[in-house]
Design a protein around this motif. Structure first.
Motif, mmCIF file in Angstrom:
data_model
loop_
_atom_site.group_PDB
_atom_site.id
_atom_site.type_symbol
_atom_site.label_atom_id
_atom_site.label_comp_id
_atom_site.label_asym_id
_atom_site.label_seq_id
_atom_site.Cartn_x
_atom_site.Cartn_y
_atom_site.Cartn_z
ATOM 1 N N LEU A 178 0.700 -1.523 0.271
ATOM 2 C CA LEU A 178 0.005 -0.002 0.177
ATOM 3 C C LEU A 178 0.911 1.199 0.105
ATOM 4 O O LEU A 178 1.824 1.455 0.696
ATOM 5 C CB LEU A 178 -1.118 0.158 1.199
ATOM 6 N N LEU A 179 0.626 2.119 -0.919
ATOM 7 C CA LEU A 179 1.538 3.223 -1.058
ATOM 8 C C LEU A 179 0.836 4.358 -1.085
ATOM 9 O O LEU A 179 -0.565 4.756 -1.512
ATOM 10 C CB LEU A 179 2.079 3.290 -2.388
ATOM 11 N N VAL A 232 -0.652 -0.921 -4.391
ATOM 12 C CA VAL A 232 -1.959 -0.222 -4.412
ATOM 13 C C VAL A 232 -2.007 1.119 -4.154
ATOM 14 O O VAL A 232 -1.506 1.372 -2.835
ATOM 15 C CB VAL A 232 -2.639 -1.129 -3.354
ATOM 16 N N ALA A 233 -2.456 2.180 -4.596
ATOM 17 C CA ALA A 233 -2.241 3.492 -4.450
ATOM 18 C C ALA A 233 -3.552 4.205 -4.806
ATOM 19 O O ALA A 233 -4.344 3.919 -5.517
ATOM 20 C CB ALA A 233 -0.948 4.056 -5.112
ATOM 21 N N HIS A 234 -3.734 5.400 -4.084
ATOM 22 C CA HIS A 234 -4.947 6.212 -4.393
ATOM 23 C C HIS A 234 -4.577 6.522 -5.940
ATOM 24 O O HIS A 234 -5.736 6.703 -6.521
ATOM 25 C CB HIS A 234 -4.826 7.349 -3.378
ATOM 26 N N VAL A 262 -2.268 -1.283 -8.874
ATOM 27 C CA VAL A 262 -3.918 -0.786 -8.912
ATOM 28 C C VAL A 262 -3.979 0.376 -8.090
ATOM 29 O O VAL A 262 -3.407 0.875 -7.014
ATOM 30 C CB VAL A 262 -4.489 -1.955 -7.687
ATOM 31 N N THR A 263 -4.897 1.495 -8.740
ATOM 32 C CA THR A 263 -4.944 2.805 -8.292
ATOM 33 C C THR A 263 -6.778 3.029 -8.063
ATOM 34 O O THR A 263 -7.553 2.578 -8.696
ATOM 35 C CB THR A 263 -4.571 3.672 -9.053
#
Ligand code: PEP
Ligand code: MG
Length: 601
Positions: free
Chosen positions: A31-32, A177-179, A198-199
Motif C-alpha cells: 500500500l502506497l 495499491v495506491a490512491h 492498482v489505483t
C-alpha cells in the motif's frame, strides 16, 4: 507509506476497475499512500514540533536553491532574446517571497501553535495570504495571489519529496495499491520490482495507463476504493486484461488464473512470430505500424515487437522527476541516442513537449494553478508561452537531425494562427542555427497533432501548411465528448466509436488525402484490436501505438482484407449511436477473431 491491517473482507473477494495495461500478476499488496492531490494533514506531538520546523526550513532552502539555479540558467539561455528583465523580475519576486515573514515565519508559528504538520500549516497560511491579496483594490497587488500560490506549490513539492523516495525503496516483487499514481510516479516504477499496480483514480487513456503499458506492467486503474478494500500484505491477483482484482484468492481461483496467465503468455509469444512480416491485408493493402515511446530506452521494445519507426516520441517525459529543465545539449544527446538506436531507414517522430494537464514538471515554474488543467496552458500553448524552453528543445532536435531521419510534431494545435506562430519559431531557430554554422537538416518535416476538435474541423486549412498529420484520439475523444480522460467517473463516456468521433476521423483523413498529406493515428485507439478494421477502413497511412500492441494489430491486419474493413466502416458510419456501433463491431470482431484477447483500452 502505510502497511496496516484495517479492512475486513471475505477471502477471494473480487472487484473491478478499468483494465489499463494487460497481463496477469499474482503477488502481495504494497500500500502506497500517495494522496498527492492534497497536502497531507496531520496533527503532531509537542516533541515533533522542532523537527517539523526543521523539515519545513529545509524544504524552503531547497526550493530557493532550485529557483536560483533556474534563474541563472534561464538568464543565460535568454541572453539573446532580450527577455531578461521580465524573468529577472519574476524570479526575484519569488525568491523574496521565500524569505517573507508573512509566508515563512507565520507558517512556522502555525506549526508551533496548532501542532500540525508543515504541509497543512503552509496550506492554511498561503490561503490566508491569498485571501488578503484577493481583497486588494489595486489590480497589480491582486495579481500577486498567483505568486503566492506558485511559491507555496514549490515549497510543497520539496516537502512531499520524501513520498517520492518511498517508491525507490520497494525491494521485492510487489503489487502497488495506491490512491493515485501520476505519470511521473509511474515512470519511476521498476518492472523488475513491481509486478502490477492498482489505483483508486485514473482512466483508460490517462498517461499513467499509457506508461504502464510501455513498461509492460499489468495495471487496473479507476477502482475508486481499492486502497480501502485492500490491506498491505494481502495476496492479490491483478487481471489487467479484464480490469479485475481478486483479494486473497481461493486455491481454485489461483489455479484458474495461473492457467489464464499461461494462456495469455503463450498467445503473446505466438503473435511475436509475425515480427518481421509486413502489416499487409490479404488483398494487398499495406499500412505502416510504428511505436509510441516516452523514453529513449523504449526503442528496443518497439523493434523487438516488430516495428522500426517511432510514430510518437512523447518528449515531455524528459522533463519529469527532476529539479532542473533539460539543457539544449541534453535534448540533442537524447534525440541522437534515439535515432542512432534504430535501424538507419527508421523515421522518428519527435513531438515537442506536451507538458501540462496530467504531466507536471517540477522544474521551471511551468505550471499555473488551474482548476481545469486539461484546458489550460498545455502543449503548444505552453511552448509558445515559454518560448525559450521551446527553442532550447528545437535546437536540440535540429542538432540531432544529421544522425537519423526525424520529424517534428506539434501538440495541441487548435488553429491556424497558433500553428503559424509555432512555425515562425521553428523558422527562426533554423535561421539561428544557420547563422551559427551548426550542422542540421533544414528539411526536417513538421506536422501537427490533430487532437483538438477545432483542428479537426479546420483540418483542410491546416493540411495546406504542414507536412503531415498525426491524430491524437486520446485527446480528440476527451475534448469532443467533453470528458476528462483521467477521471474514472466519466470513463463510461469514453467512446472511441461515438459517431461524432468516426465522422471527425473520416473528415480529417479525407482532408489530408485532398492535400496529399500523410496521416496517422497515434492515440491509444490505434493499439486496440477491437478497432483495427474500422481504422483500416478509414485508409490511414500509419498506426502508431504502444510496443506491446504491435504484434496483435499486425496479426489482425494480416488476416483481413481492406475490402471488408471498408465495408465495416461504411456500416458504422450509417449508425447513430456509439452503443449500436460498438455492439456491431464487437460482434463482427469476435466472429472473425474468436479466442483472442480483445482488450478494451
Ligand atoms: C493523444 O492525445 O491521442 C496522444 C497521442 O497524445 P497524448 O496521449 O500524449 O496526449
Ligand atoms: Mg494528446
Amino acid at each position: 507509506m502505510t502497511d496496516i491491517n484495517r479492512n475486513q473482507h471475505s477471502p477471494g473477494c473480487i472487484f473491478s476497475g478499468i483494465g489499463a495495461s494487460p497481463g496477469i500478476a499474482i503477488g502481495r499488496a504494497f500500500l502506497l499512500d500517495r494522496a498527492k492531490l492534497k497536502p497531507r494533514r496531520e496533527k503532531i506531538a509537542s516533541d515533533q514540533v522542532e523537527a517539523e520546523i526543521e523539515r519545513f526550513r529545509a524544504a524552503v532552502a531547497s526550493a530557493r536553491k532550485e529557483l536560483e539555479e533556474i534563474k541563472n540558467r534561464t538568464l543565460q539561455d535568454n541572453g539573446r532574446e532580450g527577455s531578461i528583465q521580465k524573468h529577472n523580475y519574476i524570479f526575484d519576486v519569488h525568491l523574496l517571497m521565500m524569505e517573507d515573514k508573512m509566508l515563512i515565519d507565520d507558517t512556522i508559528t502555525l506549526i508551533k501553535e496548532k501542532k500540525i504538520n508543515a504541509e497543512w500549516a503552509l496550506n492554511l497560511n498561503s490561503e490566508k495570504i491569498i485571501d488578503f491579496f484577493r481583497q486588494m483594490q489595486d489590480s497589480y497587488l491582486r495579481e500577486r495571489q498567483s505568486d503566492v500560490t506558485h511559491v507555496s506549490e514549490q515549497i510543497l513539492r520539496h516537502l512531499t519529496k520524501s513520498d517520492f523516495d518511498s517508491i525507490d525503496k520497494i525491494t521485492r516483487g510487489v503489487i502497488i495499491v495506491a490512491h493515485d499514481l501520476s505519470p511521473a510516479d509511474t515512470l519511476q516504477l521498476d518492472p523488475g520490482k513491481v509486478k502490477a499496480f492498482v489505483t483508486d483514480l485514473g482512466g483508460r487513456t490517462s498517461h499513467t495507463a499509457i506508461v504502464a503499458r510501455s513498461l509492460e506492467i499489468p495495471a487496473v486503474v479507476g477502482t475508486e476504493n481499492a486502497t480501502e478494500k485492500i490491506n498491505g500484505g494481502d495476496r492479490l491477483i491483478v487481471d489487467g486484461i479484464e480490469g479485475r482484482i481478486l483479494v486473497n484468492p481461493s486455491r481454485e481461483q489461483l489455479t484458474a488464473y495461473i492457467e489464464k496467465r499461461q494462456q495469455y503468455n503463450t498467445f503473446q509469444a505466438q503473435l511475436i512470430l509475425n515480427r518481421d512480416l509486413p502489416a499487409e491485408t490479404t488483398d494487398g493493402f499495406r499500412i505502416s505500424l510504428a511505436g509510441n515511446i516516452e523514453t529513449p530506452e523504449e526503442t528496443e521494445s518497439v523493434v523487438s515487437h516488430g516495428a522500426v519507426n517511432i510514430g510518437l516520441y512523447r518528449t515531455e517525459f524528459l522533463f519529469l522527476n527532476r529539479q532542473s529543465l533539460p539543457s539544449e545539449e541534453e535534448h540533442y544527446l537524447t534525440y541522437r541516442k534515439v535515432v542512432e538506436s534504430l535501424p538507419p531507414e527508421s523515421m522518428t517522430t519527435i513531438r515537442t513537449f506536451d507538458l501540462g494537464s496530467d504531466k507536471i514538471a517540477d522544474a521551471g515554474g511551468l505550471h499555473e494553478d488551474s482548476i481545469n488543467p486539461a484546458l489550460g496552458l498545455r502543449g503548444i500553448r505552453l511552448c509558445l508561452n515559454r518560448r525559450e524552453i521551446f527553442v532550447t528543445q528545437l535546437r536540440g532536435i535540429f542538432r540531432a537531425s544529421p544522425y537519423g531521419k526525424l520529424k517534428i510534431l506539434l501538440p495541441m494545435i487548435s488553429g491556424l494562427a497558433e500553428l503559424r506562430q509555432a512555425l515562425e519559431v521553428i523558422e527562426e531557430t533554423r535561421e539561428e542555427l544557420r547563422r551559427e554554422g551548426v550542422d542540421f537538416d533544414p528539411e526536417v518535416p513538421v506536422g501537427v497533432m490533430i487532437e483538438v476538435p477545432s483542428a479537426a474541423v479546420i483540418s483542410d486549412h491546416l493540411a495546406r501548411e504542414v507536412d503531415f498529420f498525426s491524430i491524437g484520439t486520446n485527446d480528440l475523444i476527451q475534448y469532443t465528448l467533453a470528458l476528462d480522460r483521467s477521471n474514472e467517473h466519466v470513463s463510461y463516456l469514453y467512446e472511441p466509436l461515438h459517431p461524432a468521433i468516426l465522422r471527425l476521423l473520416n473528415q480529417v483523413i479525407s482532408n489530408a488525402r485532398v492535400a496529399d498529406v500523410p496521416v496517422s493515428i497515434c492515440g491509444e485507439m490505434a493499439g486496440e484490436p477491437l478497432y483495427t478494421l474500422v481504422l483500416l477502413g478509414l485508409g490511414l497511412d500509419k498506426l502508431s501505438m504502444n510496443a506491446i500492441s504491435i504484434p496483435h494489430i499486425k496479426q489482425i491486419i494480416r488476416q483481413s482484407t481492406f475490402v471488408e474493413a471498408r465495408q465495416m466502416l461504411e456500416e458504422c458510419l450509417k449508425m447513430k449511436t456509439a452503443t449500436e456501433i460498438e455492439a456491431f463491431i464487437t460482434r463482427e470482431m469476435n466472429r472473425r477473431f474468436p479466442d483472442t484477447f480483445l482488450m478494451k483500452i
